[in-house]
Motif scaffolding. Structure first.
Motif, PDB file in Angstrom:
ATOM      1  N   ASP A 109      84.460  44.096  40.374  1.00  0.00           N
ATOM      2  CA  ASP A 109      84.354  45.304  41.186  1.00  0.00           C
ATOM      3  C   ASP A 109      85.714  45.963  41.349  1.00  0.00           C
ATOM      4  N   ASP A 357      72.933  52.003  37.311  1.00  0.00           N
ATOM      5  CA  ASP A 357      72.619  50.650  37.796  1.00  0.00           C
ATOM      6  C   ASP A 357      71.289  50.614  38.552  1.00  0.00           C
ATOM      7  N   ASN A 389      77.676  51.132  36.143  1.00  0.00           N
ATOM      8  CA  ASN A 389      77.337  50.466  37.394  1.00  0.00           C
ATOM      9  C   ASN A 389      78.292  50.905  38.499  1.00  0.00           C
ATOM     10  N   GLN A 391      77.444  50.988  41.523  1.00  0.00           N
ATOM     11  CA  GLN A 391      77.069  50.195  42.690  1.00  0.00           C
ATOM     12  C   GLN A 391      76.356  50.989  43.774  1.00  0.00           C
ATOM     13  N   TYR A 406      72.267  40.680  39.362  1.00  0.00           N
ATOM     14  CA  TYR A 406      72.987  41.772  38.711  1.00  0.00           C
ATOM     15  C   TYR A 406      72.026  42.939  38.470  1.00  0.00           C
ATOM     16  N   HIS A 420      79.575  41.642  31.621  1.00  0.00           N
ATOM     17  CA  HIS A 420      79.914  42.345  32.864  1.00  0.00           C
ATOM     18  C   HIS A 420      81.413  42.614  32.834  1.00  0.00           C
ATOM     19  N   ASN A 422      84.871  44.793  34.398  1.00  0.00           N
ATOM     20  CA  ASN A 422      85.530  45.669  35.370  1.00  0.00           C
ATOM     21  C   ASN A 422      85.998  46.913  34.626  1.00  0.00           C
ATOM     22  N   TRP A 452      81.277  48.065  35.417  1.00  0.00           N
ATOM     23  CA  TRP A 452      81.447  48.214  36.871  1.00  0.00           C
ATOM     24  C   TRP A 452      82.451  49.307  37.177  1.00  0.00           C
TER      25      TRP A 452
END
Ligand SMILES: Cc1ncc(C[n+]2csc(CCOP(=O)(O)OP(=O)(O)O)c2C)c(N)n1
Ligand SMILES: [Mg+2]
Length: 947
Positions: A109, A357, A389, A391, A406, A420, A422, A452
């Motif tokens: 994140d 996402d 993503n 979030q 996820y 996944h 960052n 992310w």
């Protein structure tokens, strides 16, 4: 037919700058693994300091599964050794735990707010290890080359699995897949070092991405653009995907994506001229045939060059607001392109689908698309999925938007890794790209990158995100942009100077200013209707009245040659006895000894088109045999199970015929076939529903694509829908393909809606789809009982002469005796004929509308004009009054009949459900309806039913 382009052959040369270093690393490991040219080049380079000779590690046993061996037995006799074995056993389990659960500890994140892992998953204590063991030697521990102690090993595992790239592979059952991934990751510690050139390129792309959004934000204040800010890394990331794919020989990439960052991707990746985008924002006089669409739904196709100049065709599909529904449309487009290029390895055309996402987790069509990914009839050799993503979904946080851990968990239904990453660590992003694209090319299956990031503003530019995500947005406000952070990093590494950073921004701003100036003079249109060289031959627009000009009949010798092919099987092929009878009957039809039935009429359409070189693709549930056993397009040897498709064995050089039993999906498959039809306009593409009702499970594809894509995007489709329709006492389901809904959407010649009643009619309608110079979807209410109705037959002459008839009229006697026209559509015509014959109702003419839309009113009125004594026109439908074609017919015919004859309707009463549950009741209702229509005395249904 259009000449096919040259087939694509995958080129092994990796063109890309980005990965030269990785190549070098490969070379150091194994000089033979790289191309000879590169090998020669690397040989000239000075040996790297401190780099040991390539170490080769045997594959470790799979964690706890390591089998007791002779060594273990020997160890039992040697306590010191036994202790060593026990220790190593724990270490192996620890390694395995890192591989499977390391991603839980990765820092994914960019906001640093997300909490996932628990120490237990990979903590030393879980495996009976402690700090005190850290300096013990480890041996034979896999590919973490060079780790001599547990401490070093843990450090390497941390680096590989728990940095900013977490990889999920625990769900992979196939050890080859896993080993391939583990090997690639552990050998490199999941790192890639970007060359300075590539880093500068990434900074340039970030700069373009950021400034594009800022420019839109200031020039078109408050206009919706669904800013990519917070996720600008997507732009350099896509460049890396494209670059890597091109290195693998990919020549054509089709992208599908939703709103977020779409304009940015269009401008900075796909190459849509920015001035055109600005012109769309200015929103002056949209010139397009139909209604057009908002700017963030428009697509584009362009030629693109990688940083090294390698060419690649890039397209971004037009798409509706409905999130994720583009997924299988893009896949269908790609499949058609692969077929067109004869890219049977499916390596030359690559789909990339970019998701949000919330949508990826929430929309069921995602699962349909994933399920189709490996099926022979639908595979595209793997899709690269990127989940942007950020979030959040509109105002909804993940905890309210999904039950999964996820956002990508649905993808674990496939044997594919999920990366996944960052999104603020561009090196990790590059490594994820490398792994994902290489995985796709090697295993021809999907790969998923969970990218992310965050969303800098609200859902759109007018939205206040702090209403609902206050803490998150405090963190977001504090963050410098990725461009700023990356630039600072590169300045510190001395890859660029602060002046270079400024120059990049100035250059990007200058281009935006220029584009803005130029945009004022540009008229906006959704672009050409058709694909290079192929689609240009077809048109949209009006089609009414063109039927007569389209010659769909075939020469008798062609008909019999095709007929012979359709009824022959190879020597020694064991046909099922019932199918053998069917083939015999069909052979008699071809010889003119028996009238042609529906199944044969349909087969002759496919067969003659293929004979003439057209590609035919029929897909849907159980279509090879046919839900009602009328088709038997694929036969199965009763001893070996071997399939045989007569349609594919008509003659040398014929068109490809693809018959595909689909998975049990409507939306996904219909989307796929729609996409296929866009890119295969000179072929016949058909989707058949099991029963017509099930089309409602694909309603989004009907509304958002099929009925409106010409009006919105100038995209032409000739897709055919076969929807079994008609009331046959099977209850509320299995009766109605919802004709009324298709007619309600019919306008501006957007498509054709038919309810056909003879074998020759389906033959001509299907052939017309290919032979016409326009492309329009065709929706056919197709029959069930008529498949075997003795009167629903055609003569051979009906196939060798004439063409599609808009309506079929018949009378018992002289037209001048007719006072009532019973107007209808579909199989009820046969029931009305029987009732009329029984009642000897010579005053009744029956006119069945075969093509309901576009409705040929002039010919129809001319027909009615032949009945000199006409007093009334009764529309008769078996559907309840609020369904079927009544509303449509009334709307279009009443004004024309005014004064000449009265138009009324006979139907079942309005009803919430399409048909009665009781078969007996159905029969009584139906009998009453047709008797009344022909003027015979009718007993009330209730009275009959109570007997
Ligand atoms: C099928 C469908 N349902 C609802 C919407 C309305 N809608 C538009 S964007 C959005 C949120 C999407 O969230 P996410 O997928 O995470 O994408 P993001 O906007 O965050 O990039 C919603 C609910 C839609 N466009 N499509
Ligand atoms: Mg989101």
């Amino acid at each position: 037919m259009t000449p096919e382009p040259e087939p694509i052959t995958a080129s092994p040369s990796f063109s890309n700058l980005a990965f030269v270093e990785k190549l070098y690393f490969d070379y150091l490991q194994d000089p033979e693994s790289v191309d000879p040219t590169w090998r020669a080049y690397f040989r000239e380079l000075p040996a790297p300091a401190g780099r040991a000779a390539p170490a080769s590690f045997p594959r470790p046993a799979n964690g706890a599964a390591r089998a007791p061996s002779g060594a273990a037995l020997a160890a039992a006799e040697d306590p010191g050794r036994a202790r060593g074995e026990a220790f190593q056993f724990k270490v192996d389990r620890l390694v395995q735990a890192y591989r499977e659960h390391g991603h839980l500890h990765a820092r994914l994140d960019p906001l640093g707010l997300e909490r996932r892992g628990t120490e237990a998953a990979i903590g030393l204590a879980t495996f009976g290890l402690s700090e005190a063991d850290l300096d013990l030697p480890v041996a034979d521990v896999g590919r973490s080359a060079g780790a001599r102690t547990l401490r070093e090993l843990v450090a390497r595992l941390q680096e590989t699995y728990c940095r900013t790239l977490g990889v999920e592979l625990a769900h992979l059952h196939d050890m080859d897949l896993r080993s391939w991934l583990e090997e690639r990751m552990e050998r490199t510690r999941n790192h890639i070092t970007l060359t300075p050139d590539v880093e500068r390129f990434m900074l340039r792309k970030l700069t373009e991405a950021e400034l594009f959004e800022q420019f839109l934000g200031t020039r078109f204040l408050g206009a919706k653009r669904f800013s990519l800010e917070g996720g600008e890394g997507l732009v350099p990331m896509l460049e890396l995907v494209i670059d890597r794919a091109v290195g693998h020989g990919v020549k054509d990439i089709a992208i599908g994506m939703a709103h977020r960052g779409r304009l940015n991707v269009l401008a900075n990746v796909v190459g849509k001229p920015v001035r055109q985008i600005f012109a769309e924002f200015r929103d002056r006089a949209i010139i397009s045939a139909g209604g057009g669409d908002v700017k963030y739904h428009l697509g584009y196709q362009g030629e693109h060059a990688t940083p090294e100049g390698a060419p690649v065709t890039l397209s971004l599909a037009f798409n509706p607001s409905h999130l994720e529904w583009i997924d299988t449309v893009v896949q269908g487009k790609v499949r058609a392109r692969q077929d067109r290029y004869r890219d049977l390895a499916r390596s030359g055309v690559l789909p990339i689908v970019i998701h949000g996402d919330a949508a990826f987790a929430g929309q069921g069509i995602v699962a349909e698309s994933l399920n189709m990914s490996l099926l022979d009839g639908y595979t595209v050799g793997g899709t690269i999925h990127i989940v942007v993503n950020n979030q959040v979904g509109f105002t909804t946080s993940p905890r309210d938007g999904r039950s999964t851990f996820y956002a990508t968990d649905v993808a674990r239904m496939l044997q594919i890794p999920v990366f996944h990453v960052n999104g603020e660590d561009l090196e990790a992003v590059a490594q994820a790209v490398l792994l994902a694209v290489d995985f796709r090319q090697r295993f021809r299956s999907d790969a998923v990158i969970d990218f992310w990031c965050y969303r800098k503003y609200g859902h759109n530019e007018g939205d206040e995100p702090a209403f609902t995500q206050p803490v998150m947005y405090q963190a977001i406000q504090r963050k410098p942009s990725l461009r700023q952070a990356y630039a600072a990093q590169l300045v510190e590494k001395k890859v660029v100077s602060p002046e270079d950073v400024d120059a990049l921004s100035a250059e990007a701003r200058r281009k935006l200013d220029e584009a803005y100036q130029a945009s004022s003079a540009i008229a906006v249109s959704p672009g050409p209707p058709v694909m290079e060289g192929v689609r240009a031959r077809y048109r949209g627009g009006p089609i009414a009245g063109t039927s007569a000009r389209i010659a769909t009949a075939v020469a008798p010798d062609v008909l019999s040659a095709v007929g012979r092919g359709l009824t022959s099987t190879p020597q020694g092929f064991h046909v099922h006895p019932k199918v053998a009878k069917l083939l015999e009957a069909r052979a008699e039809m071809v010889d003119g000894r028996r009238p042609v039935d529906w199944g044969m009429g349909e087969a002759l359409a496919y067969g003659t088109l293929a004979w003439e070189g057209a590609r035919v693709r029929l897909s849907g549930q159980d279509v090879r045999r046919g839900t009602f056993s009328h088709r038997h397009a694929v036969l199965f040897d009763q001893q070996t199970g071997r399939p045989y498709a007569p349609l594919s064995n008509l003659r040398e050089g014929q068109g490809v015929v693809e018959l595909r039993d689909s998975p049990l999906s409507e939306a996904g498959v219909l989307g796929f076939e729609y996409g296929y039809s866009l890119e295969m306009p000179d072929g016949l593409t058909i989707w058949e529903a099991q029963f017509g009702d099930f089309v409602n499970a694909a309603q989004v594809i009907i509304d958002q694509f099929l009925s409106s894509s010409e009006a919105k995007w100038n995209r032409l489709s000739g897709l055919v829908l076969l929807l079994p329709h008609g009331m046959e006492g099977q209850g509320p389901e299995h009766s109605s393909a919802r004709l009324e809904r298709f007619l309600e959407l019919s306008v501006d010649d957007n498509w054709q809606v038919m309810n056909l009643t003879t074998p020759a009619q389906i033959f001509h309608a299907l052939r017309r789809q290919v032979l016409a110079d326009w492309r329009k979807p065709l929706v056919v209410m197709s029959p069930k009982s008529l498949l075997r109705h003795p009167e629903a037959v055609s003569s051979l002459a009906d196939f060798t002469q004439g063409g599609l008839r808009y309506f079929i009229a018949d009378e018992l006697g002289d037209p001048s005796e007719v006072t009532r026209v019973v107007l209808c559509s579909g199989k009820i015509a046969y029931e009305l004929r029987a009732a009329r014959a029984a009642a000897e109702a010579r005053q009744v003419a029956i006119v069945r509308l075969e093509q309901l839309y576009p409705l040929n009113t002039s010919d129809l009125l001319a027909q009615l004009g032949r009945y000199g004594g006409l007093r009334e026109v009764v529309w008769v439908q078996e559907e309840p009054r609020n369904m079927g074609a009544w509303e449509f017919v009334n709307l279009h015919l009443s004004p024309l009949l005014r004064g000449a004859a009265e138009l009324s309707c006979l139907s079942r009463p309005p009803s919430a459900s399409p048909a009665a549950g009781s078969a007996t009741r159905h029969k009584l209702e139906q009998a009453a309806l047709v008797q009344q229509a022909v003027g015979a005395p009718v007993e009330p249904v209730a009275a009959q039913a109570s007997r």
